[in-house]
Each structure stands twice: as C-alpha cells, then as structure tokens.
Design a protein around this motif. Structure first.
Motif, mmCIF file in Angstrom:
data_model
loop_
_atom_site.group_PDB
_atom_site.id
_atom_site.type_symbol
_atom_site.label_atom_id
_atom_site.label_comp_id
_atom_site.label_asym_id
_atom_site.label_seq_id
_atom_site.Cartn_x
_atom_site.Cartn_y
_atom_site.Cartn_z
ATOM 1 N N ARG A 84 0.714 -1.013 0.025
ATOM 2 C CA ARG A 84 0.008 -0.033 0.048
ATOM 3 C C ARG A 84 0.857 1.308 0.035
ATOM 4 O O ARG A 84 2.132 1.273 0.674
ATOM 5 N N VAL A 85 0.455 2.212 -0.515
ATOM 6 C CA VAL A 85 1.298 3.538 -0.648
ATOM 7 C C VAL A 85 0.777 4.300 0.802
ATOM 8 O O VAL A 85 -0.204 4.500 1.225
ATOM 9 N N THR A 86 1.785 4.578 1.459
ATOM 10 C CA THR A 86 1.619 5.240 2.875
ATOM 11 C C THR A 86 2.120 6.920 2.814
ATOM 12 O O THR A 86 1.658 7.286 3.703
ATOM 13 N N ALA A 87 2.688 7.335 1.808
ATOM 14 C CA ALA A 87 3.018 8.811 1.649
ATOM 15 C C ALA A 87 3.196 9.102 0.202
ATOM 16 O O ALA A 87 3.628 8.464 -0.672
ATOM 17 N N ILE A 88 3.000 10.338 -0.093
ATOM 18 C CA ILE A 88 3.632 11.026 -1.273
ATOM 19 C C ILE A 88 4.041 12.220 -0.688
ATOM 20 O O ILE A 88 3.666 13.232 -0.125
ATOM 21 N N ASP A 89 5.657 12.103 -0.526
ATOM 22 C CA ASP A 89 6.338 13.146 -0.477
ATOM 23 C C ASP A 89 6.526 14.174 -1.451
ATOM 24 O O ASP A 89 6.713 14.049 -2.713
ATOM 25 N N THR A 90 6.842 15.506 -1.192
ATOM 26 C CA THR A 90 6.856 16.403 -2.085
ATOM 27 C C THR A 90 7.812 17.457 -1.793
ATOM 28 O O THR A 90 8.479 17.566 -0.828
ATOM 29 N N VAL A 91 8.540 18.091 -2.944
ATOM 30 C CA VAL A 91 9.458 19.645 -2.775
ATOM 31 C C VAL A 91 8.623 20.462 -3.402
ATOM 32 O O VAL A 91 8.474 20.632 -4.542
ATOM 33 N N SER A 92 8.422 21.632 -2.290
ATOM 34 C CA SER A 92 7.138 22.484 -2.760
ATOM 35 C C SER A 92 7.688 23.836 -2.565
ATOM 36 O O SER A 92 8.607 23.962 -1.767
ATOM 37 N N PRO A 93 6.953 24.730 -2.984
ATOM 38 C CA PRO A 93 7.195 26.137 -3.007
ATOM 39 C C PRO A 93 6.733 26.729 -1.663
ATOM 40 O O PRO A 93 5.985 26.060 -1.205
ATOM 41 N N ILE A 94 7.204 27.727 -1.243
ATOM 42 C CA ILE A 94 6.770 28.333 0.032
ATOM 43 C C ILE A 94 5.073 28.543 0.263
ATOM 44 O O ILE A 94 4.668 28.981 -1.010
ATOM 45 N N GLY A 95 4.488 28.010 1.060
ATOM 46 C CA GLY A 95 3.072 28.307 1.120
ATOM 47 C C GLY A 95 2.165 27.174 0.610
ATOM 48 O O GLY A 95 0.967 27.111 0.895
ATOM 49 N N MET A 96 2.999 25.967 -0.268
ATOM 50 C CA MET A 96 1.728 25.055 -0.629
ATOM 51 C C MET A 96 1.508 24.097 0.474
ATOM 52 O O MET A 96 2.101 23.498 1.293
ATOM 53 N N ILE A 97 0.001 23.651 0.367
ATOM 54 C CA ILE A 97 -0.290 22.805 1.628
ATOM 55 C C ILE A 97 -1.042 21.413 0.838
ATOM 56 O O ILE A 97 -1.316 21.584 -0.054
#
Length: 454
Positions: free
Chosen positions: A303-316
């Motif tokens: 099962r997928v347990t997380a989707i990790d991100t590299v985001s700009p400031i303020g992205m939720i």
C-alpha cells in the motif's frame, strides 16, 4: 586556466557551524535590481533534532531558525544571514524537514571580484563511503551577457532529501533541472580539487554512472546496504560544446539502500496525473492552484503510505486518502496561492512511498507564477465570495460595454467564473465537476486541457 569571462565571479560556499543534522540542499541565485543578487537556498535537517514542522507551520509561514549561518569567507568577511528557512515539506517516517529561503546581497559591499560564501556540516548518519563532512560551493558569472543583454541566472534543481533504493535492483534517477535563460544545463560530480566543492562526500556512490548531458544517474545497488551521500554540480552553458559554465550550483542529498524481500518491480508508481514530469503549469499571483496527485502500489499486497513533495513556500498538502475502488491507489491534494513576491518559476516534485519504504520515480514540473491579469476577479479562499466586491461592478461594466462585448470573466479559482450583466452585476458560477474555466475560449473545459483549446 579557469575563465568565466566576467567582471564579477561569485563563489558561494554554504557554511553551517556545528551542525550534525544536515540532510542536503541546494544553493542557487539570480540577479535583481540595484546591483544585487538574490541567493536562494533549500536545506533539509533531521526533524527530531529540533526542526519539527507540520501543516500549520507551513500554512502560517513560520520562519524556522535553521542552524549556523551563510557567511562570506573569501573576497569579503561579513555574515550574509543566519540559515533560517520557511518549512515547505516534511516526513515523519523519514524524520526530515525541508524548507527554503532567500537573501538579497549587495555586490557593492565588496571591492573584490571574487566572492565566497560558506556552508559546511556533518551528517549524523554513518555513510558507507565518505567522512560525512558536507561542503557546498556555488559559483556565478555576474557580467552582462552579450547574447541576452542581461546578467545570467543560475540553473535550479530539486530533490527529495532522502531517496530510497532497493538492494540488488537497477535504479535510474533523473535529476530535475530548469534554467530561466534557456541555457544548456549539464550535471557533474562535485570535486575536491582544485576547489573543495563537497568536503567528505565527494564521489561517494561507487559504481554509479552520471550522464552529464541528460542529468540522469544510474546505479546497480549491489555494493552495500546503508546510507550514501550524493554531491553534484548543476551548470549552465550557452552552447552544448562550451566547456566553461556561466555558473555552477551545488545539489546534495542522501540515498538509502535497503535489503527488501519484494521484487524490483514492486515499487510504487505514478499513473498519469495532470502534473506530469517535465510539464509547465501556469498560475497567477493570488490565484488558487489546486491539483490532486494519485499514486499506485506496485503489488496488491502493498500500500502507498505517503506522497512526499518538494514544494514552493506556502503550498499545503492534504492527508493521504484512498482513490477509486482498486484498493491500490491513494491520493493527496496540493493547494497553493502564490504571492506577488513569488512571480517567476518554481520546481515542484513528488514521490510515492509504500509500506516497505520503496519509492517511485520522482516526478517534477515547473510552476510558473504570472502577473495577475487585469480582468481576473479575485475570490476568497473558499471561492464563494468576491475578495474585493467594489471592483467587480467596474470590471463587468468595462467587459460588457467593450468591443466585443464580454459577459464572462476569469477568477482566481480555476473552476469558477463570473457571469456579468449590462447593469454591472456579477454572479459567481462554478464549472461542472472535472472541468475548469478556460478564458481564451470563454467556457469550461476538461481540467488540464485549456492550453490545447481554441
């Protein structure tokens, strides 16, 4: 002899005093007005070492203290800034926090043509290769270019702080790169000589191969399990045949090789999402950007347990939810309202993680924040009311009395539009589910297809 064809040669070394929690990062830069440059840095730290971050930290724009300082150590002697940062992403499972910040530096503060900024650290994780002492170095050419008539901007990149490989499997890792000048971008290993670009983590992934032109790293994970550091230089050139770069940007991150019982084909993967690898998505300042990301497990038992991100400031990023009826797909939703100060390009990346710690390939897109169009009606965050009602009457009168007459206006919410009448009254209308407003054809179209309409 190393020649940069410049009046000013800037060298950045990120220096982090007494830190043992570093998880990698990147230093890039771009010119601004008044003989200044803006130094942009992204750093990652061990979350449990006092760098805790959650959704509230990101939404509130909390400035975290970081560790150490960004110092000018050659050609000048001042401290540029402390390494404070705005948290953008975190992983409770991997125990890291990542964030970014920028600082404007006045070049006239030094009369020397060579500037050196310092950052070094050591990592608490015992590495399979290397001494765990980190050092990052970025160089830049500050002369006005003959081909563009302006000062060069460095390339940018983005990478998860921790990339997981499975022992015994072949892995291909694409390093995402972007360059505002449209230059040729290449990647190479950071070197200890002639200038120390990487401290104790220089070329510490033995047996790997880096294609410098495509920035693709391949590795057969059959050496040893454990932690490896990767230290790269991202460089931009005017032509493919050039050998001297305009600038050289430091990118560093960690790879963990784990011995797992599952087959190499059992890694999670990313079905076709609207945010695809290499895509360019446009948004406007103060307009809500909202998209879902779907991931699929590589086997029915996982099962997928997380989707990790590299985001700009303020992205939720939302919590992880099941998607569809297959029992193998999950999704998150990312929401971002960029500010006017964020006009420009931003790299956004995401990776799926399963319950064994296996990861998918990383998908990266370029998010371009444009100036807010004059005819865009700004709605509140819930998209159910005008943020500035007094302006709607004026915009509707201008639209319906112009040539040709227009009775529909775009809004800051992609799935909503405003219907005007000739009295200047505007009414908020929502597009059907799965569609969004497309202003150049003045109708709602299938989500993600506006660029191909008309």
């Amino acid at each position: 002899m190393m020649c940069f064809f410049s009046t000013y040669l800037l060298t950045c070394i990120l220096y982090l005093a007494e830190s043992s929690h570093f998880r990698g990062g990147i230093i890039s830069w771009k010119p601004t007005d008044n003989h200044q440059i803006e130094i942009n840095y992204r750093v990652a730290f061990r979350a449990s070492s006092g760098h805790a971050c959650d959704a509230n930290t990101i939404e509130n724009g909390t400035l975290l203290p970081g560790e150490g300082s960004l110092q000018c150590v050659e050609g000048c002697s001042d401290t540029i800034t402390t390494m404070s940062y705005y948290c953008t992403d975190f992983s409770a499972t991997e125990d890291w926090t990542s964030g970014t910040n920028s600082i404007k530096y006045n070049l006239s503060a030094s009369s020397n043509n060579l500037f050196t900024f310092g950052f070094s650290s050591c990592c608490w994780i015992p590495l399979v290769e290397g001494s765990s002492n980190w050092r990052m170095r970025t160089t830049a050419n500050l002369t006005v270019r003959q081909d563009t008539g302006k000062i060069n901007s460095s390339p940018v990149s983005a990478m998860q702080p921790v990339v997981r490989f499975s022992y015994g499997c072949d892995h291909t890792l694409k390093i995402p790169v972007s360059d505002d000048d449209g230059d040729v971008v290449k990647c190479r290993w950071s070197k200890r000589t002639p200038n120390d670009e990487c401290g104790g983590v220089c070329e510490t992934l033995s047996g790997s191969y880096l294609d410098q032109s495509s920035c693709v790293l391949t590795y057969n994970a059959t050496q040893s399990t454990g932690w490896y550091a990767v230290a790269l230089q991202i460089e931009d050139f005017q032509k493919t045949t050039d050998t001297v770069p305009f600038s050289s940007v430091s990118l560093q991150f960690l790879i963990f090789v784990a011995n797992l019982s599952e087959s190499c084909a059992s890694r999670p993967f990313l079905p076709q999402n609207i945010i695809t690898d290499g895509s360019i998505l446009h948004s406007s300042a103060n307009k809500i950007f909202n998209e879902s990301i779907i991931a699929r497990s590589g086997a029915a038992t996982l099962r997928v347990t997380a989707i990790d991100t590299v985001s700009p400031i303020g992205m939720i990023k939302s919590a992880l939810f099941p998607f569809g009826t297959s029992g193998r797909e999950w999704f998150v939703t990312v929401t971002w309202t960029p500010m006017k100060s964020q006009i420009g390009t931003h790299l956004f990346c995401y990776t799926a993680v399963d319950n064994l710690g296996q990861t998918s390939d990383q998908t990266c897109a370029t998010l371009v924040v444009d100036e807010e169009p004059n005819d865009t009606v700004v709605l509140n965050q819930d998209c159910n009311a005008f943020k500035t009602p007094e302006k709607v009457h004026t915009k509707c009168i201008e639209a319906t009395t112009g040539v040709p007459k227009i009775f529909y206006l775009a809004t800051s919410c992609s799935s909503y539009f405003v219907q005007c009448n000739e009295l200047g009254t505007g009414r908020i209308v929502r597009c059907a589910p799965g569609t969004e407003w497309c202003n150049h054809v003045l109708t709602c179209v299938h989500s993600g297809s506006c660029a191909t309409e008309g």
